[in-house]
Write a protein that holds these residues in place. Structure first.
Motif, PDB file in Angstrom:
ATOM      1  N   TRP A 112     -12.540 -61.574 -20.184  1.00 55.69           N
ATOM      2  CA  TRP A 112     -13.226 -62.492 -19.270  1.00 55.69           C
ATOM      3  C   TRP A 112     -14.707 -62.150 -19.187  1.00 55.69           C
ATOM      4  N   LEU A 113     -15.014 -60.879 -18.995  1.00 53.52           N
ATOM      5  CA  LEU A 113     -16.418 -60.455 -18.903  1.00 53.52           C
ATOM      6  C   LEU A 113     -17.159 -60.687 -20.218  1.00 53.52           C
ATOM      7  N   SER A 114     -16.496 -60.453 -21.329  1.00 51.95           N
ATOM      8  CA  SER A 114     -17.122 -60.682 -22.639  1.00 51.95           C
ATOM      9  C   SER A 114     -17.462 -62.149 -22.846  1.00 51.95           C
ATOM     10  N   ARG A 115     -16.569 -63.040 -22.404  1.00 45.37           N
ATOM     11  CA  ARG A 115     -16.814 -64.477 -22.539  1.00 45.37           C
ATOM     12  C   ARG A 115     -18.019 -64.873 -21.688  1.00 45.37           C
ATOM     13  N   ILE A 116     -18.095 -64.355 -20.463  1.00 47.45           N
ATOM     14  CA  ILE A 116     -19.234 -64.658 -19.592  1.00 47.45           C
ATOM     15  C   ILE A 116     -20.519 -64.157 -20.252  1.00 47.45           C
ATOM     16  N   CYS A 117     -20.507 -62.917 -20.720  1.00 40.58           N
ATOM     17  CA  CYS A 117     -21.680 -62.313 -21.362  1.00 40.58           C
ATOM     18  C   CYS A 117     -22.121 -63.133 -22.574  1.00 40.58           C
ATOM     19  N   THR A 118     -21.173 -63.474 -23.415  1.00 40.79           N
ATOM     20  CA  THR A 118     -21.477 -64.262 -24.621  1.00 40.79           C
ATOM     21  C   THR A 118     -22.092 -65.608 -24.248  1.00 40.79           C
ATOM     22  N   ASN A 119     -21.535 -66.287 -23.258  1.00 37.62           N
ATOM     23  CA  ASN A 119     -22.071 -67.586 -22.847  1.00 37.62           C
ATOM     24  C   ASN A 119     -23.501 -67.470 -22.328  1.00 37.62           C
ATOM     25  N   ILE A 120     -23.789 -66.406 -21.602  1.00 36.11           N
ATOM     26  CA  ILE A 120     -25.141 -66.207 -21.083  1.00 36.11           C
ATOM     27  C   ILE A 120     -26.121 -66.002 -22.234  1.00 36.11           C
ATOM     28  N   VAL A 121     -25.763 -65.185 -23.203  1.00 32.82           N
ATOM     29  CA  VAL A 121     -26.647 -64.933 -24.351  1.00 32.82           C
ATOM     30  C   VAL A 121     -26.846 -66.201 -25.166  1.00 32.82           C
ATOM     31  N   ILE A 122     -25.775 -66.935 -25.416  1.00 31.18           N
ATOM     32  CA  ILE A 122     -25.887 -68.191 -26.175  1.00 31.18           C
ATOM     33  C   ILE A 122     -26.822 -69.158 -25.457  1.00 31.18           C
ATOM     34  N   SER A 123     -26.647 -69.297 -24.155  1.00 32.70           N
ATOM     35  CA  SER A 123     -27.513 -70.199 -23.388  1.00 32.70           C
ATOM     36  C   SER A 123     -28.964 -69.760 -23.457  1.00 32.70           C
ATOM     37  N   HIS A 124     -29.195 -68.463 -23.362  1.00 31.10           N
ATOM     38  CA  HIS A 124     -30.570 -67.944 -23.442  1.00 31.10           C
ATOM     39  C   HIS A 124     -31.214 -68.333 -24.767  1.00 31.10           C
ATOM     40  N   TYR A 125     -30.517 -68.067 -25.868  1.00 32.04           N
ATOM     41  CA  TYR A 125     -31.104 -68.361 -27.173  1.00 32.04           C
ATOM     42  C   TYR A 125     -31.227 -69.862 -27.429  1.00 32.04           C
ATOM     43  N   GLU A 161     -30.295 -55.911 -20.097  1.00 38.93           N
ATOM     44  CA  GLU A 161     -30.093 -55.578 -18.684  1.00 38.93           C
ATOM     45  C   GLU A 161     -29.951 -56.850 -17.844  1.00 38.93           C
ATOM     46  N   ASP A 162     -30.786 -57.845 -18.142  1.00 41.56           N
ATOM     47  CA  ASP A 162     -30.687 -59.121 -17.421  1.00 41.56           C
ATOM     48  C   ASP A 162     -29.341 -59.787 -17.673  1.00 41.56           C
ATOM     49  N   VAL A 163     -28.900 -59.779 -18.919  1.00 36.70           N
ATOM     50  CA  VAL A 163     -27.622 -60.399 -19.283  1.00 36.70           C
ATOM     51  C   VAL A 163     -26.472 -59.664 -18.593  1.00 36.70           C
ATOM     52  N   THR A 164     -26.517 -58.346 -18.591  1.00 34.01           N
ATOM     53  CA  THR A 164     -25.469 -57.560 -17.941  1.00 34.01           C
ATOM     54  C   THR A 164     -25.415 -57.867 -16.449  1.00 34.01           C
ATOM     55  N   ALA A 165     -26.578 -57.884 -15.808  1.00 32.73           N
ATOM     56  CA  ALA A 165     -26.626 -58.187 -14.376  1.00 32.73           C
ATOM     57  C   ALA A 165     -26.086 -59.582 -14.093  1.00 32.73           C
ATOM     58  N   GLU A 166     -26.489 -60.572 -14.893  1.00 32.51           N
ATOM     59  CA  GLU A 166     -26.024 -61.945 -14.696  1.00 32.51           C
ATOM     60  C   GLU A 166     -24.521 -62.044 -14.943  1.00 32.51           C
ATOM     61  N   THR A 167     -24.008 -61.289 -15.914  1.00 32.43           N
ATOM     62  CA  THR A 167     -22.565 -61.291 -16.189  1.00 32.43           C
ATOM     63  C   THR A 167     -21.787 -60.839 -14.959  1.00 32.43           C
ATOM     64  N   PHE A 168     -22.219 -59.740 -14.366  1.00 36.41           N
ATOM     65  CA  PHE A 168     -21.496 -59.243 -13.199  1.00 36.41           C
ATOM     66  C   PHE A 168     -21.751 -60.095 -11.956  1.00 36.41           C
ATOM     67  N   PHE A 169     -22.905 -60.722 -11.870  1.00 32.40           N
ATOM     68  CA  PHE A 169     -23.160 -61.647 -10.772  1.00 32.40           C
ATOM     69  C   PHE A 169     -22.186 -62.821 -10.843  1.00 32.40           C
TER      70      PHE A 169
END
Length: 179
Positions: A64-77, A36-44
């Protein structure tokens, strides 16, 4: 008539929220709260940069959205991996794990970020855009180059020039010692 950024974003959200949410859930191994956090950050992030996102044809929005989402998850881990590795390294050496961050540390870090963001805002537009997209939004240089219609070498040069200018700018402001 060209749709407003709000309308474009509303359509983007309505059309792709489910797909982004599913992707985030898969990439976070079913961790619902993190997804949920990743999804919210992706759309933000998408909202912040909606004016730069051009329609490149079918699939470009979800790509575009998938790339943003993937980058957020990678950064988190990556962040969590570094923290674990640091704690393990300290423990392996028989050292105490460093104390949690203090209020002073947070204030100092926020001041550094403020100074850096101010310095970035003063860069020439071509450099500023590349820094914001590569460093802050974690887009790949190849993706930035493609969306700007330039060669990747041009994006690399802009990043290099921006780094040099930022190094000088933050040194002048007393953030770090010059090179």
């Amino acid at each position: 008539m060209t749709p407003s950024p709000e309308d474009v974003f509303a359509d983007l959200y309505a059309s792709h929220h489910g797909q982004v949410s599913s992707r985030a859930r898969r990439m976070t191994y079913g961790d619902q709260h993190l997804a949920e956090d990743v999804t919210a950050e992706t759309f933000f992030r998408a909202w912040r940069h909606i004016s730069r996102h051009g329609d490149s044809g079918p699939g470009s929005d979800i790509g575009w959205l998938s790339r943003i989402c993937t980058n957020i998850v990678i950064s988190h881990y990556r962040r969590h991996s570094v923290r674990r590795e640091t704690a393990t390294a300290f423990a392996d050496e028989g050292l105490d794990v460093p104390e949690p961050v203090t209020t002073e540390d947070v204030v100092e870090a926020r001041e550094r970020v403020r100074v850096l963001r101010q310095a970035v805002s003063e860069l020439p537009e071509p450099q500023r855009e590349v820094v914001e997209r590569v460093a802050f939004d974690e887009e790949l240089q190849t993706d930035v180059a493609r969306s700007l219609g330039v060669q990747q070498a041009a994006v690399s040069r802009r990043m290099s020039r921006a780094r040099a200018a930022l190094g000088e700018s933050v040194a002048v402001r007393g953030l770090v010692a010059a090179g």
